[in-house]
Scaffold this active site. Structure first.
Site, short mmCIF file in Angstrom:
data_model
loop_
_atom_site.label_atom_id
_atom_site.label_comp_id
_atom_site.label_asym_id
_atom_site.label_seq_id
_atom_site.Cartn_x
_atom_site.Cartn_y
_atom_site.Cartn_z
N ASP A 40 24.64 0.11 49.95
CA ASP A 40 23.12 -0.18 50.81
C ASP A 40 22.33 -0.62 50.05
O ASP A 40 21.88 0.33 49.37
CB ASP A 40 23.19 1.56 50.75
CG ASP A 40 23.86 1.99 52.02
OD1 ASP A 40 23.31 2.14 53.33
OD2 ASP A 40 24.30 3.49 52.72
N SER A 79 23.27 -4.37 39.36
CA SER A 79 22.45 -5.40 39.10
C SER A 79 20.64 -5.09 39.52
O SER A 79 19.34 -5.59 40.17
CB SER A 79 23.26 -6.82 40.42
OG SER A 79 23.26 -7.36 39.05
N LYS A 118 26.50 -16.74 46.64
CA LYS A 118 27.58 -17.08 46.02
C LYS A 118 27.41 -18.45 45.19
O LYS A 118 26.88 -19.20 46.22
CB LYS A 118 29.02 -16.65 46.28
CG LYS A 118 29.80 -16.45 44.65
CD LYS A 118 30.13 -14.72 44.78
CE LYS A 118 30.53 -15.12 43.37
NZ LYS A 118 30.75 -13.38 43.38
N HIS A 162 19.55 -12.00 56.13
CA HIS A 162 18.96 -10.36 56.88
C HIS A 162 18.58 -9.71 56.09
O HIS A 162 17.16 -9.26 56.75
CB HIS A 162 20.23 -9.75 57.76
CG HIS A 162 21.07 -8.87 57.02
ND1 HIS A 162 22.25 -9.32 56.08
CD2 HIS A 162 21.20 -7.13 56.32
CE1 HIS A 162 22.81 -8.62 55.35
NE2 HIS A 162 21.95 -7.63 55.82
N LYS A 184 29.47 -6.21 51.16
CA LYS A 184 29.55 -5.29 49.86
C LYS A 184 28.29 -5.15 49.84
O LYS A 184 27.56 -3.50 49.55
CB LYS A 184 29.90 -6.11 47.91
CG LYS A 184 30.45 -5.86 47.56
CD LYS A 184 30.72 -6.67 46.28
CE LYS A 184 31.95 -7.94 46.94
NZ LYS A 184 32.17 -8.68 45.36
#
Ligand code: NAD
Length: 471
Positions: free
Chosen positions: A98, A362, A105, A64, A93
């Site tokens: 946000d 990240s 994964k 999405h 998460k």
């Protein structure tokens, strides 16, 4: 062990929250399912000349928002169910904190200690090539990161392999995060997940009414803490918690666990483990019979930071901690989580929020890579000179002189690490209060995990609705 799979457990938690929403059933189903899974087997040549077939996976749970994002696990326990579960957790998460990414994964089914560095490099590079082949990696597609068993070295090999196949692309460094700094990594990424775990625990401990409900005094100061797993997440979480005033009374690694009522020094235990090849027999501490026993020790806060399925219905009734802080992904099974929180005298801080610090930083690394500039480069010196002017005006007005040390501290312009840590702290605090507000709206009748899922479902559902796919 729980009788249902890890992905089913994540979905059970999802369903509990989804039942409290009014979103269309089809939309909820679309959010919950795992969109794509790639299972690959590839050959590598061992150092002795033999050939071995290696199994790997990459799951993209939700597109999405793009790119999708999630770590790569190196473990013999990796399987399709696990990567799907972990990819789903990544979607939730990212939404909670946000970060504008979907969840993914990956995993490689190997026991790292059985391979040389050269073999690990060949495995990682070949796995990356397989992802490139199927368009499962790229700065705007899917961006891996470190997870259990992987770190900056693996990310460096992945980035280099990706760059070799995409020579005309400008943003190749943004194809993975958690890279070494000279290859485009960001300062603060290595310790980010543990630091985020500390921020989340600290915030909860500062809420007077929540602490009262579970019979603890507010503040992290003096809280007795047990940490399971002294890897990237566990070590840094333990260290920041100790620096923040917590007392680390127990530490567990896979070879055993130790307990010391008046506190352990985390760095000294790590030094001891390195020297003795075991955490056991640390001076002044008691050896526990098994690493699992650490979970049941007398403490205020338990931080499972190793792997999933550590607290199940088999040992949940033996957990003495009032706060169970899920630093790992899925350490508390869905049913055990409900059991622990049902009486209102214990709280579980859910993984989908608590260990999000890694993906937050990240995201900062990815932003640095696509903008091709180090955070703070443009403004650090400007800020310093503005602060110095201000301090000069204060000196003039008061007639007092600042010492050189004071000037150095007060006129410090933010560098990359300062900005990353500050952005992480802001994000973890903001997300914590988003989750608490949702819980308050439900008159505190739901636990933090369900509130976190409600927070995530709402954001992902609204993204789909903005796309016009659902009414
Ligand atoms: P890691 O490989 O650096 O460390 C894991 C540690 O746990 C190792 O030292 C291992 O020996 C230990 N361990 C394994 N089994 C154990 C047991 N039964 N008892 C005690 N210790 C045990 O991995 P990590 O990156 O720290 O990841 C740990 C958890 O945190 C995983 O669930 C991972 O998915 C999650 N996580 C990691 C990150 C990240 O940035 N690395 C981000 C979010 C979530």
């Amino acid at each position: 062990m729980s009788s249902i799979s890890f992905f089913d457990q994540v979905n059970q938690n999802f369903d509990r929250a989804a039942a409290l929403t009014n979103y269309p059933v089809g939309l909820l189903k679309q959010i919950k399912i795992c969109n794509s899974v790639y299972h690959v087997t590839f050959p590598i040549r061992r150092d002795d000349g033999s050939i071995e077939a290696i199994e790997g996976w990459r799951a993209e749970h939700s597109q999405h928002k793009l790119p999708t994002k999630g770590g790569i696990r190196y473990s013999m326990m990796v399987n399709e169910d696990e990567v799907m579960a972990l990819a789903a957790l990544m979607t939730y998460k990212c939404a909670i904190v946000d970060v504008p990414f979907g969840g993914a994964k990956g995993g490689i089914k190997i026991s790292k200690q059985n391979y040389s560095q050269a073999e690990l490099e060949r495995i990682t590079r070949r796995y990356t090539f397989e992802l490139v082949r199927k368009n499962f990696i790229g700065p705007g597609v899917d961006v891996p990161a470190p997870d259990y068993g992987s770190g900056p070295a693996e990310m460096a090999w992945m980035a280099d392999t990706y760059a070799a196949f995409t020579t005309s692309e400008l943003n190749t460094a943004a194809c993975v995060t958690g890279k070494p700094i000279p290859l485009g990594g960001v300062r603060g990424r290595t310790e980010a997940t543990g630091r985020g775990v500390y921020f989340g625990i600290r915030e909860l401990c500062n809420v007077v009414e929540d602490m009262k409900k579970i019979g603890l005094k507010p503040s992290l100061e003096g809280k007795r803490i047990v940490v399971q797993g002294l890897g990237n997440v566990g070590y840094h979480a333990a260290k920041f918690l100790q620096q923040g005033g917590g007392i680390i009374v127990g530490l567990a690694e896979y070879e055993g666990a130790i307990y010391k009522k008046d506190g352990l020094d985390v760095d000294d235990v790590v030094r001891h483990r390195k020297e003795n090849k075991s955490i056991l027999n640390y001076p002044g501490a008691t050896n526990l019979d098994s690493p699992r026993e650490a979970l049941e020790q007398e403490c205020d806060i338990l931080v499972p930071a190793a792997l999933e399925n550590q607290i199940t219905m088999e040992n949940a009734s033996k957990i003495k901690a009032k706060i169970i802080a899920e630093a790992a992904n899925g350490p508390v099974t869905a049913d055990a989580g409900e059991f622990l929180t049902s009486s209102g005298t214990k709280m579980v801080i859910p993984d989908s929020y608590l260990n999000a610090g890694g993906v937050v930083v990240s995201y900062f690394e990815w932003l640095k890579n696509i903008s091709h500039v180090r955070f703070g480069r443009m403004e650090k010196r400007f800020e310093e000179s503005a602060f110095k002017k201000l301090l000069g005006a204060v000196e003039k007005a008061t007639g007092n002189k600042f010492s050189d040390a004071e000037l150095l501290e007060l006129a410090h312009g933010a560098n990359e690490e300062d900005l990353v840590n500050s952005g992480l702290e802001e994000t973890m605090i903001d997300a914590f209060y988003q989750i608490r507000t949702i819980r308050a709206k439900h008159e505190d009748k739901i636990n933090l995990r369900t509130s976190a899922f409600l927070c995530a479902i709402d954001k992902v559902a609204r993204a789909y609705m903005e796309l016009g796919i659902f009414p």
